[in-house]
Design an enzyme around this catalytic site. Structure first.
Site, mmCIF file in Angstrom:
data_model
loop_
_atom_site.group_PDB
_atom_site.id
_atom_site.type_symbol
_atom_site.label_atom_id
_atom_site.label_comp_id
_atom_site.label_asym_id
_atom_site.label_seq_id
_atom_site.Cartn_x
_atom_site.Cartn_y
_atom_site.Cartn_z
ATOM 1 N N HIS A 1 0.841 -1.203 0.000
ATOM 2 C CA HIS A 1 0.000 0.000 0.000
ATOM 3 C C HIS A 1 0.869 1.244 0.000
ATOM 4 O O HIS A 1 1.918 1.300 0.637
ATOM 5 C CB HIS A 1 -1.035 -0.005 1.128
ATOM 6 C CG HIS A 1 -0.557 0.271 2.508
ATOM 7 N ND1 HIS A 1 -0.447 1.538 3.025
ATOM 8 C CD2 HIS A 1 -0.182 -0.563 3.510
ATOM 9 C CE1 HIS A 1 -0.039 1.471 4.292
ATOM 10 N NE2 HIS A 1 0.140 0.209 4.609
ATOM 11 N N GLU B 1 -5.442 1.779 1.916
ATOM 12 C CA GLU B 1 -5.313 0.619 2.820
ATOM 13 C C GLU B 1 -5.686 1.027 4.227
ATOM 14 O O GLU B 1 -6.357 0.289 4.952
ATOM 15 C CB GLU B 1 -3.876 0.088 2.776
ATOM 16 C CG GLU B 1 -3.682 -1.231 3.532
ATOM 17 C CD GLU B 1 -3.308 -1.101 5.003
ATOM 18 O OE1 GLU B 1 -3.261 -2.134 5.695
ATOM 19 O OE2 GLU B 1 -3.073 0.029 5.480
ATOM 20 N N GLU B 2 -5.245 2.237 4.598
ATOM 21 C CA GLU B 2 -5.448 2.683 5.979
ATOM 22 C C GLU B 2 -6.913 2.981 6.288
ATOM 23 O O GLU B 2 -7.290 3.111 7.439
ATOM 24 C CB GLU B 2 -4.574 3.911 6.275
ATOM 25 C CG GLU B 2 -3.068 3.677 6.099
ATOM 26 C CD GLU B 2 -2.456 2.795 7.180
ATOM 27 O OE1 GLU B 2 -3.199 2.242 8.011
ATOM 28 O OE2 GLU B 2 -1.209 2.676 7.173
ATOM 29 N N ASP C 1 17.099 -3.530 4.231
ATOM 30 C CA ASP C 1 17.975 -4.137 3.231
ATOM 31 C C ASP C 1 17.720 -5.645 3.102
ATOM 32 O O ASP C 1 17.563 -6.184 2.000
ATOM 33 C CB ASP C 1 19.432 -3.864 3.629
ATOM 34 C CG ASP C 1 20.416 -4.304 2.563
ATOM 35 O OD1 ASP C 1 19.991 -4.611 1.424
ATOM 36 O OD2 ASP C 1 21.626 -4.354 2.868
ATOM 37 N N ASP D 1 16.039 -7.651 -0.245
ATOM 38 C CA ASP D 1 16.605 -8.794 -0.968
ATOM 39 C C ASP D 1 15.681 -10.011 -0.912
ATOM 40 O O ASP D 1 15.619 -10.790 -1.871
ATOM 41 C CB ASP D 1 17.996 -9.127 -0.422
ATOM 42 C CG ASP D 1 19.013 -8.059 -0.834
ATOM 43 O OD1 ASP D 1 18.776 -7.367 -1.849
ATOM 44 O OD2 ASP D 1 20.041 -7.915 -0.139
HETATM 45 N N1 PHE Z 1 -1.647 -2.931 7.590
HETATM 46 C C1 PHE Z 1 -1.178 -2.350 8.827
HETATM 47 C C2 PHE Z 1 -1.083 -0.840 8.604
HETATM 48 O O1 PHE Z 1 -0.845 -0.401 7.521
HETATM 49 C C3 PHE Z 1 0.152 -2.901 9.225
HETATM 50 C C4 PHE Z 1 0.125 -4.372 9.448
HETATM 51 C C5 PHE Z 1 0.605 -5.222 8.480
HETATM 52 C C6 PHE Z 1 -0.358 -4.873 10.634
HETATM 53 C C7 PHE Z 1 0.583 -6.598 8.687
HETATM 54 C C8 PHE Z 1 -0.395 -6.230 10.877
HETATM 55 C C9 PHE Z 1 0.083 -7.110 9.892
HETATM 56 O O2 PHE Z 1 -1.271 -0.083 9.512
HETATM 57 ZN ZN ZN Z 2 -0.787 1.654 8.703
HETATM 58 ZN ZN ZN Z 3 0.703 -0.530 6.393
#
Ligand code: PHE
Ligand code: ZN
Ligand code: ZN
Length: 477
Positions: free
Chosen positions: A124, A170-171, A303, A307
C-alpha cells in the site's frame, strides 16, 4: 419466541451461472514461454532508500503526509507511475471513492510471460494522515518499486506474467485492494497464481514475520522462510488476518504470503535475543505517528527484506506452476464476490452486518428465519484425475433460539457425484458452536469426477437456527 419476519434481508439475486472451477488451470499452467533462470538479485538498498526519501519529500511538500484524499497521496502515485512508465511497464491508474475522497490504485504489468500464470506483488502506498508513512508503508512501496525497476533492467524473460500493485486507502480499511478484487473479472482473478504483500519491512526494532495466512499459499511462505534460513535470519510466522491487502486475495482462495517487520506489537525478550533491538518496546514505536520519518528505520531490516522481496519475485517469475501443490478449485470460496459462482437460494450469500463474516464481509447465511424453510447453495468442481489430495474445508458458526436436545433445524453438507447424494456432516440446533470452527472432508475418492458441493438447510416452523458458512475451499494437490 417466534420470529415473525425473516431475520435477514433477502434481495440479492443469486447468479444462476454454471459453477466455474477456479483453478483447474493451476494444475495445468502454461509453461511454454522461454524463461531465463535468474539468480536472486542483490537489490540496491541505496536506490530503495532514495525512493523512501522521495516519499518523505513528497510528504514534506504536502502537509506532512501521503494520506488518502490528500495531495501527497496522488503525488506519490504519479511519481511511482513515472518511474515505471520510463522503463517499459504498462501502468493503469484505477480510481475509487472513499469517505476521505477519491483514491487510486496503480497497477503495473511487465509485458510478457504467460497470461494464464500471473504473479502479483503488492504494497500500500498511502500513509495515515498523522505522518509521512516512511516505514508504513514507504518501505514496502519503495522496495517493490526498486524490485520492479531492477527487473526491467535485468533483461530477464519471465515464464509467468509479473504484475505489481501500489494500493490506495489501505489505511481506510483495505479499500484499494478490495476494489481491485471486487472489480476484476473472475477469469482474471483465477489467473493469479500468487499474491505477495509487503506492508512494513524496515521497522526500527525489527521482527522478521512471514505470513502464514493461507494454506493455498504455503508453497510461497516456505520459499520465504527458506530464504531467511539461507541468510541465517531467524523468522516467525504471523497471520495478519484482515490487517493488510492480502486479505481480499486470500478470501477469494488465492495463494498469498508476505513479510512484516512489526507495527505496534511489543518485542519479547526471546525476540530481542534472536533479532537484536529492544525487548518491551514496540517493533515500530512511531507506527501511525508523525515520527514515522526517515529516521524511523532499521536499514538492516529494510535491506534484508528488500533482498527477500527480490528473491521472491525472481523465483516466482520463473516458477512452473503446473507442479505447485495446494490449489483451491472452488470459485469465490469466501463469498466476497457475492453470489458469483454459487447457485441456490436468493439472498443466502449476504454482507448483512448482523452476522459477522469470518474474514472479509460476505458469507453464506442459511436459516435464521424461525419459519418453515428450505435453502441451499451449490457449486460444482472437477477433482483432477491426477490429484493425490483433495479436501473440502469450510468454517461454520451456528446459533439457535431452540433449546433442548431435539433436532428441529438442520444444515447438511453434501456432495452430489454422478447423481448420488452423500451427506458429509449434519449441523443442527443441537450443539451449536457460536464461534467459527473449521471442518474438513476428503474428496479424494472422487478424483476425475465432477463433484457438486451442496449446503442444504431445513428449518421448522418456529425458533430460528442460523448456519453461517465462510472461507470454503476444495484444495487439491
Ligand atoms: N496494515 C497495517 C497498517 O498499515 C500494518 C500491518 C501489516 C499490521 C501486517 C499487521 C500485519 O497499519
Ligand atoms: Zn498503517
Ligand atoms: Zn501498512
Amino acid at each position: 419466541m417466534r420470529t415473525s419476519t425473516p431475520a435477514r434481508f433477502r434481495s440479492t439475486l443469486i447468479g444462476a451461472a454454471a459453477a466455474t472451477a477456479l483453478a483447474a488451470s493451476a494444475l495445468t499452467g502454461v509453461t511454454t514461454a522461454p524463461a531465463v533462470a535468474a539468480p536472486s538479485p542483490d537489490l540496491s538498498v541505496s536506490n530503495a532508500t532514495a525512493h523512501l526519501q522521495q516519499f518523505q519529500n513528497i510528504a514534506t511538500a504536502n502537509g506532512g503526509n501521503r494520506a488518502t484524499g490528500r495531495p501527497g497521496y496522488k503525488a506519490s502515485l504519479d511519481w511511482v507511475k513515472s518511474k515505471l512508465d520510463a522503463v517499459g511497464y504498462a501502468t493503469q491508474v484505477q480510481s475509487f471513492s472513499t469517505s476521505s475522497g477519491t483514491s487510486y490504485n496503480l497497477i503495473a504489468d511487465w509485458p510478457g510471460g504467460s497470461a494464464e500464470n500471473v504473479v502479483m506483488v503488492g504494497a500500500h502506498l498511502d500513509s495515515v494522515a498523522s505522518g509521512p508513512g516512511i516505514n508504513d508503508n514507504g518501505t514496502g512501496s519503495a522496495s517493490i518499486l526498486e524490485a520492479a525497476l531492477a527487473w526491467a533492467a535485468s533483461g530477464n524473460v519471465p515464464r509467468n506474467h509479473l504484475r505489481f500493485a501500489w494500493w490506495g486507502a489501505e489505511e481506510q480499511g483495505l479499500l484499494g485492494s478490495n476494489h481491485y478484487m471486487r472489480t476484476l473479472p473472475t477469469a482474471d482473478k483465477d489467473r493469479i497464481r500468487l499474491y505477495q504483500n509487503y506492508d512494513m519491512t524496515g521497522s526500527i526494532n525489527p521482527a522478521y514475520f512471514v505470513y502464514n495466512d493461507n494454506a493455498a499459499g504455503n508453497f510461497a511462505r516456505d520459499s520465504l522462510t527458506a530464504y531467511y534460513d539461507s541468510k541465517g535470519i531467524p523468522w516467525e510466522y504471523t497471520d495478519p488476518q484482515g490487517r493488510s491487502d492480502h486479505a481480499s486475495f486470500r478470501s477469494y482462495g488465492l495463494p498469498t504470503t508476505g513479510i512484516f517487520s512489526g507495527a505496534e506489537g511489543i518485542k519479547t525478550t526471546a525476540q530481542a535475543q534472536k533479532w537484536g533491538g529492544t525487548a518491551g518496546r514496540a517493533y515500530d514505536p512511531c507506527y501511525h505517528s508523525s515520527c514515522d520519518t526517515m529516521t524511523n528505520l532499521s536499514s538492516t531490516a529494510f535491506d534484508r527484506n528488500l533482498d527477500a522481496i527480490g528473491h521472491m519475485i525472481w523465483l516466482y517469475a520463473d516458477k512452473t506452476f503446473s507442479t505447485l501443490p495446494g490449489g483451491n478449485i472452488l470459485a469465490n470460496p469466501g463469498f466476497e464476490s457475492g453470489a458469483t459462482s454459487w447457485t441456490g437460494t436468493t439472498g443466502a450469500i449476504t454482507s448483512s452486518s448482523s452476522k459477522p463474516a469470518r474474514t472479509g464481509t460476505w458469507k453464506a447465511w442459511l436459516g435464521g428465519n424461525g419459519a418453515t424453510s428450505t435453502e441451499n447453495l451449490t457449486q460444482t468442481v472437477t477433482i483432477p484425475a491426477t490429484a493425490t489430495a483433495a479436501n473440502l474445508t469450510y468454517w461454520i458458526r451456528t446459533d439457535t433460539a431452540e433449546t433442548g436436545s431435539t433436532v428441529y433445524d438442520t444444515m447438511k453438507v453434501q456432495i452430489v457425484v454422478g447423481g448420488v447424494t452423500s451427506t458429509l456432516r449434519t449441523f443442527s440446533n443441537v450443539g451449536t458452536n457460536s464461534t467459527y470452527t473449521q471442518f474438513t472432508h476428503s474428496l479424494l475418492a472422487h478424483k476425475g469426477k465432477a463433484v457438486t458441493v451442496k449446503l442444504l438447510m431445513n428449518e421448522d416452523s418456529t425458533l430460528q437456527t442460523s448456519f453461517v458458512v465462510d472461507d470454503t475451499a476444495v484444495s487439491v494437490s
